[in-house]
Design a protein around this motif. Sequence first.
Motif, short mmCIF file in Angstrom:
data_model
loop_
_atom_site.label_atom_id
_atom_site.label_comp_id
_atom_site.label_asym_id
_atom_site.label_seq_id
_atom_site.Cartn_x
_atom_site.Cartn_y
_atom_site.Cartn_z
N ALA A 1 12.76 -2.54 2.78
CA ALA A 1 11.84 -1.33 3.15
C ALA A 1 11.59 -0.68 1.69
O ALA A 1 12.14 -0.68 0.67
N VAL A 2 10.43 0.08 2.06
CA VAL A 2 9.65 0.69 0.72
C VAL A 2 9.81 2.21 1.22
O VAL A 2 9.35 2.75 2.33
N ALA B 1 12.82 0.59 -3.24
CA ALA B 1 12.94 -0.25 -2.40
C ALA B 1 14.39 -0.47 -1.49
O ALA B 1 15.21 -0.32 -2.60
N ILE B 2 14.38 -0.37 -0.50
CA ILE B 2 15.66 -0.34 0.10
C ILE B 2 16.05 -1.70 0.60
O ILE B 2 15.35 -2.26 1.63
N ILE C 1 0.88 -1.07 -0.10
CA ILE C 1 0.04 -0.11 0.03
C ILE C 1 1.01 1.18 0.05
O ILE C 1 1.71 1.52 1.03
N TYR C 2 0.78 2.07 -0.97
CA TYR C 2 1.48 3.14 -1.29
C TYR C 2 0.60 4.43 -1.25
O TYR C 2 -0.20 4.59 -2.23
N ASN D 1 8.29 8.75 3.88
CA ASN D 1 7.68 7.78 4.59
C ASN D 1 8.24 6.40 4.28
O ASN D 1 8.56 5.99 3.31
N LEU D 2 8.56 5.48 5.38
CA LEU D 2 9.27 4.23 5.29
C LEU D 2 8.16 3.16 5.63
O LEU D 2 7.59 3.38 6.66
N ARG D 3 8.00 1.93 4.96
CA ARG D 3 7.15 0.84 5.46
C ARG D 3 8.04 -0.30 5.07
O ARG D 3 9.01 -0.41 4.25
N TRP D 4 7.94 -1.19 6.00
CA TRP D 4 8.62 -2.45 5.71
C TRP D 4 7.68 -3.56 5.39
O TRP D 4 6.54 -3.82 5.65
#
Length: 386
Positions: free
Chosen positions: A254-255, A281-282, A234-235, A265-268
């Motif tokens: 991480a995204v 993508a990290i 979800i972005y 914003n970071l999401r895993w």
Amino acid sequence: MKWRETTLGALCREGGGGIQTGPFGSQLHASDYVLTGVPSVMPQNIGDNVIHAEGIARILESDAQRLSRYRVRTGDIVYSRRGDVEKRALVREANEGWICGTGCLRVRLGDHSTHDPAFLSYLLGTEESREWIVRHAVGATMPNLNTAILSAVPLTVPEPPVQRAIAEVLGALDDKIAANTKLAATAEALGRALFQNSTAGPEAVTVKLGHVAKNVAGRYLSKDHYAGDGPYFIYGSNSIMGRHDRALCQGGFAVLAKIGSYCGNLRWSQRPAWVNNNASAIVPSDGTEPSILRHALDRIDMTPHKAGTGQPYIRMESLFSATLTVPSPEAAAAIAPALENLSEIEARSREENTTLSAMRNALLPQLMSGKLRVQDSEKVLENAGA
């Protein structure tokens, strides 16, 4: 089953209740807010039929007594008075005695009401009720609600025993969602504490992000990617779908939202997923434990790496030159399994909530319209294990 047409205001009057606006700025000033005290519910604290206490404003007990007419009771419903006027939340026991704050409206059925407030909160969450409120809100640039508009909301309600039965069914789903949310938050907090403890001593090391992770640019996603089975990310407000065998990244990464209003914003993601072209993508480099990277990234301040005014963006070269504090290789190897387990618990809980929320949202209009009987919905929940 007998249903009758009425309005929200009429239901409140029947029980001796009413709809009331929260205190105005002249009654509650910015200087009245304190770090410890009675919570004051603002629009930003109203979620999907629940009040979020994190970061809530507070006032002294003496001010709360002065504003006692604005205190909420279990069974009240609090609305956002401006902006996102669809937002409403049922006041539960944990919120008893809090203040209906500035920018909110309080709905109270009253002491003599036979109607079920939980049912009413779900009924007001149906698409029909939400659309009616948005359509009748006043204001061109920012929608506003008032007591007259909210009183006029049309409702079709069954007999009180049926109301309670419907609320019980939907409440069972919400209780499970709340339990999963708490479990996910606990797992996340435990992981964070474990990581912080491992980096508190002299054996912790400092590395550049570019030495422990790779930047995988997101891709342009056509409409075909927004449907079907498979992983999702979800972005913003978009659910991006794709097949596992075509996913951009395979999980444990991480995204980063790198442009626009979500910039920074970071999401895993524990699962395979697509990342769109507004994100990156990290991904952990070879030899880097994903769980270590996750918690190290959580401690990065994105502010120095942002640029742009009208359309902010992340300067990726700057970000990948940022330094991270991580455990020593020995400590990282020791805690990584526990961190991975906690991340998996968190991911499973959030994924189950996605399923439960979809089930609740599908049942809601069917139950509220009388098209689905409570007995049948209970079978649906039983089959789903909810």
